[in-house]
Design an enzyme around this catalytic site. Structure first.
Site, PDB file in Angstrom:
ATOM      1  N   LYS A  12     -29.890 -23.697  37.451  1.00 24.64           N
ATOM      2  CA  LYS A  12     -30.087 -22.823  36.978  1.00 24.64           C
ATOM      3  C   LYS A  12     -30.413 -21.642  37.671  1.00 24.64           C
ATOM      4  O   LYS A  12     -30.272 -20.738  38.670  1.00 24.64           O
ATOM      5  CB  LYS A  12     -29.604 -21.911  35.594  1.00 24.64           C
ATOM      6  CG  LYS A  12     -28.486 -22.835  34.585  1.00 24.64           C
ATOM      7  CD  LYS A  12     -28.532 -22.443  33.047  1.00 24.64           C
ATOM      8  CE  LYS A  12     -29.570 -23.246  32.657  1.00 24.64           C
ATOM      9  NZ  LYS A  12     -30.008 -24.324  32.689  1.00 24.64           N
ATOM     10  N   THR A  13     -31.652 -22.148  37.701  1.00 23.22           N
ATOM     11  CA  THR A  13     -32.753 -21.212  38.577  1.00 23.22           C
ATOM     12  C   THR A  13     -32.360 -21.296  40.114  1.00 23.22           C
ATOM     13  O   THR A  13     -32.723 -20.301  40.468  1.00 23.22           O
ATOM     14  CB  THR A  13     -34.147 -21.681  38.252  1.00 23.22           C
ATOM     15  OG1 THR A  13     -34.204 -21.050  36.445  1.00 23.22           O
ATOM     16  CG2 THR A  13     -35.452 -20.453  38.568  1.00 23.22           C
ATOM     17  N   ASP A  50     -33.445 -15.375  32.887  1.00 15.68           N
ATOM     18  CA  ASP A  50     -33.126 -16.545  31.879  1.00 15.68           C
ATOM     19  C   ASP A  50     -33.325 -16.116  31.061  1.00 15.68           C
ATOM     20  O   ASP A  50     -33.611 -15.704  30.211  1.00 15.68           O
ATOM     21  CB  ASP A  50     -34.490 -17.563  32.422  1.00 15.68           C
ATOM     22  CG  ASP A  50     -34.131 -18.464  32.592  1.00 15.68           C
ATOM     23  OD1 ASP A  50     -33.304 -19.432  31.364  1.00 15.68           O
ATOM     24  OD2 ASP A  50     -34.909 -20.090  32.338  1.00 15.68           O
ATOM     25  N   THR A 109     -28.633 -21.382  28.267  1.00 16.77           N
ATOM     26  CA  THR A 109     -29.182 -22.674  27.281  1.00 16.77           C
ATOM     27  C   THR A 109     -27.756 -22.941  26.749  1.00 16.77           C
ATOM     28  O   THR A 109     -27.316 -24.184  25.906  1.00 16.77           O
ATOM     29  CB  THR A 109     -30.032 -23.601  26.581  1.00 16.77           C
ATOM     30  OG1 THR A 109     -30.928 -22.902  25.993  1.00 16.77           O
ATOM     31  CG2 THR A 109     -31.019 -24.164  27.873  1.00 16.77           C
ATOM     32  N   ARG A 159     -34.613 -32.127  36.616  1.00 15.90           N
ATOM     33  CA  ARG A 159     -35.851 -31.876  36.658  1.00 15.90           C
ATOM     34  C   ARG A 159     -36.480 -33.390  36.247  1.00 15.90           C
ATOM     35  O   ARG A 159     -37.735 -33.662  36.767  1.00 15.90           O
ATOM     36  CB  ARG A 159     -35.923 -31.009  35.943  1.00 15.90           C
ATOM     37  CG  ARG A 159     -37.105 -30.772  35.357  1.00 15.90           C
ATOM     38  CD  ARG A 159     -37.852 -29.372  34.367  1.00 15.90           C
ATOM     39  NE  ARG A 159     -37.567 -28.475  34.753  1.00 15.90           N
ATOM     40  CZ  ARG A 159     -37.734 -27.135  34.768  1.00 15.90           C
ATOM     41  NH1 ARG A 159     -35.955 -27.784  33.627  1.00 15.90           N
ATOM     42  NH2 ARG A 159     -36.711 -26.450  34.803  1.00 15.90           N
TER      43      ARG A 159
HETATM   44  P1  ADP Z   1     -32.706 -24.805  34.945  1.00 19.25           P
HETATM   45  O1  ADP Z   1     -33.251 -23.438  35.697  1.00 19.25           O
HETATM   46  O2  ADP Z   1     -31.345 -25.649  34.670  1.00 19.25           O
HETATM   47  O3  ADP Z   1     -33.760 -25.478  34.093  1.00 19.25           O
HETATM   48  P2  ADP Z   1     -34.061 -25.768  37.824  1.00 19.25           P
HETATM   49  O4  ADP Z   1     -32.651 -24.976  38.416  1.00 19.25           O
HETATM   50  O5  ADP Z   1     -35.187 -24.839  37.479  1.00 19.25           O
HETATM   51  O6  ADP Z   1     -33.239 -25.621  36.471  1.00 19.25           O
HETATM   52  O7  ADP Z   1     -34.200 -27.602  38.428  1.00 19.25           O
HETATM   53  C1  ADP Z   1     -35.084 -28.135  37.957  1.00 19.25           C
HETATM   54  C2  ADP Z   1     -35.704 -28.889  39.278  1.00 19.25           C
HETATM   55  O8  ADP Z   1     -34.265 -30.050  39.654  1.00 19.25           O
HETATM   56  C3  ADP Z   1     -35.125 -28.298  40.301  1.00 19.25           C
HETATM   57  O9  ADP Z   1     -36.875 -28.472  40.882  1.00 19.25           O
HETATM   58  C4  ADP Z   1     -34.607 -28.152  41.482  1.00 19.25           C
HETATM   59  O10 ADP Z   1     -35.393 -28.670  42.658  1.00 19.25           O
HETATM   60  C5  ADP Z   1     -34.083 -29.531  40.647  1.00 19.25           C
HETATM   61  N1  ADP Z   1     -32.239 -29.407  40.608  1.00 19.25           N
HETATM   62  C6  ADP Z   1     -31.710 -29.065  40.070  1.00 19.25           C
HETATM   63  N2  ADP Z   1     -30.376 -28.886  40.413  1.00 19.25           N
HETATM   64  C7  ADP Z   1     -30.159 -29.489  41.665  1.00 19.25           C
HETATM   65  C8  ADP Z   1     -29.432 -29.778  42.828  1.00 19.25           C
HETATM   66  N3  ADP Z   1     -28.416 -29.671  42.272  1.00 19.25           N
HETATM   67  N4  ADP Z   1     -29.687 -29.914  43.707  1.00 19.25           N
HETATM   68  C9  ADP Z   1     -31.209 -31.076  44.188  1.00 19.25           C
HETATM   69  N5  ADP Z   1     -32.045 -30.450  42.894  1.00 19.25           N
HETATM   70  C10 ADP Z   1     -31.569 -30.277  41.957  1.00 19.25           C
END
Ligand code: ADP
Length: 365
Positions: free
Chosen positions: A78-79, A123, A172, A231
């Site tokens: 998401k981030t 977030d 979430t 992640r």
């Molecule tokens: P969230 O905000 O949903 O908790 P993040 O955006 O921080 O998740 O993603 C966590 C990690 O996973 C990041 O380091 C990112 O590089 C990796 N990641 C997430 N989605 C992808 C994707 N679709 N392709 C490649 N890497 C991803």
């Protein structure tokens, strides 16, 4: 539970190699591993396609796109997507989170300092305080906030115009968002857990960025144990890399990945020690259940909340454990996963004392 209570995940052990939330080390490396453009972002085809249309249309109109809500479990990107949205719009991005905005004034300060077209990533939007949330309604809809000056009968609301901006909210728990807030998003993207083949691509991509040599079978081994979560895949890759560098020549093969993850007690299906302890107690001590959550938690020496929030969601998702009104029961797949034999089906005509247990057992064949 009110949406504004603290998130149970915050009170739970954060040191699990399979935790979906980011730890300090993750945060340091993640910046380097995040895809920067939409076409680098792996998987989530539907969200990607829809978002791409929203962004292209906005660019064509030369206006800020609708506000975007991204929902889904932690660690799914998401981030990353919010940063991609800003990059695709060529706009700056401001990052904050619901728990950081406890007063409406905190939000007013952020909103009033946004520049035209800026992306505001919020977030854990479900954890904002109620007054801040109400201020956000007006800001999202009319690009305006009322700042209250003074107290009591002399208090006055001073309207403040805001530049058009795009809010990207992440949660979430989409179900916890009050409908008036949910309705103010023009686009909602539901993020799904990743398929093993997609995670394998994530592992390959990250390995290249981290200068780790890995073969397809090695990447598949890591992907299969990563619980559908990029992640976790990235974190397991780093642990496997350490092992490969210390014990071998640094190259990651299927065998080396499997050995390394055994050291970290992550099994072939992505269960860790706590998950297996819960299943083991359920099967060996309680014959597959049904057993109450607190009894199960005592048996594994953990808080009931830890079992419920940390271990169970994945066990349920994997079809290994079911929550029933009478307690937790193991499924046939759980017996098979731990290599145990379920109790025999009772003789014909006998009334089973625990119908769910025997149902699971006979399903196992
Ligand atoms: P969230 O905000 O949903 O908790 P993040 O955006 O921080 O998740 O993603 C966590 C990690 O996973 C990041 O380091 C990112 O590089 C990796 N990641 C997430 N989605 C992808 C994707 N679709 N392709 C490649 N890497 C991803």
């Amino acid at each position: 539970m009110s949406p504004y209570d603290s998130d149970p995940a915050d009170r739970l052990p954060a040191d699990r190699v399979l935790a979906a939330a980011a730890d300090g080390e993750d945060q340091a490396v993640e910046a380097a591993l995040r895809p920067k453009q939409l076409d680098e972002f792996i998987g989530q085809e539907r969200v990607r396609e829809q978002l791409s249309l929203v962004l292209q249309a906005a660019r064509k109109r030369g206006a800020a796109p609708d506000h975007v809500l991204l929902s889904g479990p932690p660690g799914l990107g998401k981030t990353t997507l919010s940063m991609i949205i800003a990059a695709e719009l060529n706009a700056p991005i401001r990052i904050t989170s619901g728990p950081a905005i406890q007063h409406a004034g905190d939000l007013a300060a952020i909103l009033s300092s946004l520049t035209e077209g800026e992306v505001l990533f919020l977030d854990e939007i479900h954890r904002m305080s109620r007054p801040a949330e109400e201020m956000l309604y007006m800001a999202m809809e009319d690009f305006r906030v009322d700042v209250i000056v003074g107290k009591g009968p002399g208090a006055t609301a001073i309207p403040l115009e805001l530049p058009p901006f795009t809010l990207v909210g992440a949660t979430t728990r989409a179900g916890l968002l009050p409908p008036p807030l949910r309705d103010r998003f023009g686009f909602t993207g539901h993020m799904e857990f990743y398929a093993p083949a997609e995670l394998q691509r994530v592992v390959h991509r990250s390995a290249a960025l981290l200068d780790v040599e890995i073969d397809p079978a090695g990447a598949a081994e890591i992907a299969g144990r990563s619980r559908g979560t990029p992640r976790i895949a990235n974190r397991l890759l780093r642990r496997v890399r350490d092992y490969a560098q210390v014990k071998h020549d640094g190259q990651v093969t299927q065998e080396i990945a499997a050995q390394a993850l055994q050291v970290y007690e992550v099994d072939a299906r992505g269960l860790d020690r706590l998950d297996r302890a819960v299943l083991d107690a359920l099967l060996r001590l309680f014959g597959g259940g049904p057993v109450g959550l607190s009894t199960l938690a005592v048996a594994v020496g953990e808080e009931a909340e830890t079992v419920e929030e940390v271990a169970e969601p994945f066990l349920v998702r994997e079809g290994l454990l079911a929550r029933t009104p009478r307690g937790r029961i193991a499924t046939a797949a759980a017996w098979a996963h731990l290599g145990l034999t379920p109790p025999q089906t009772p003789p014909r005509g006998a009334v089973p004392a625990q119908p769910e247990l025997f149902k699971g057992a006979s399903d196992a064949g």
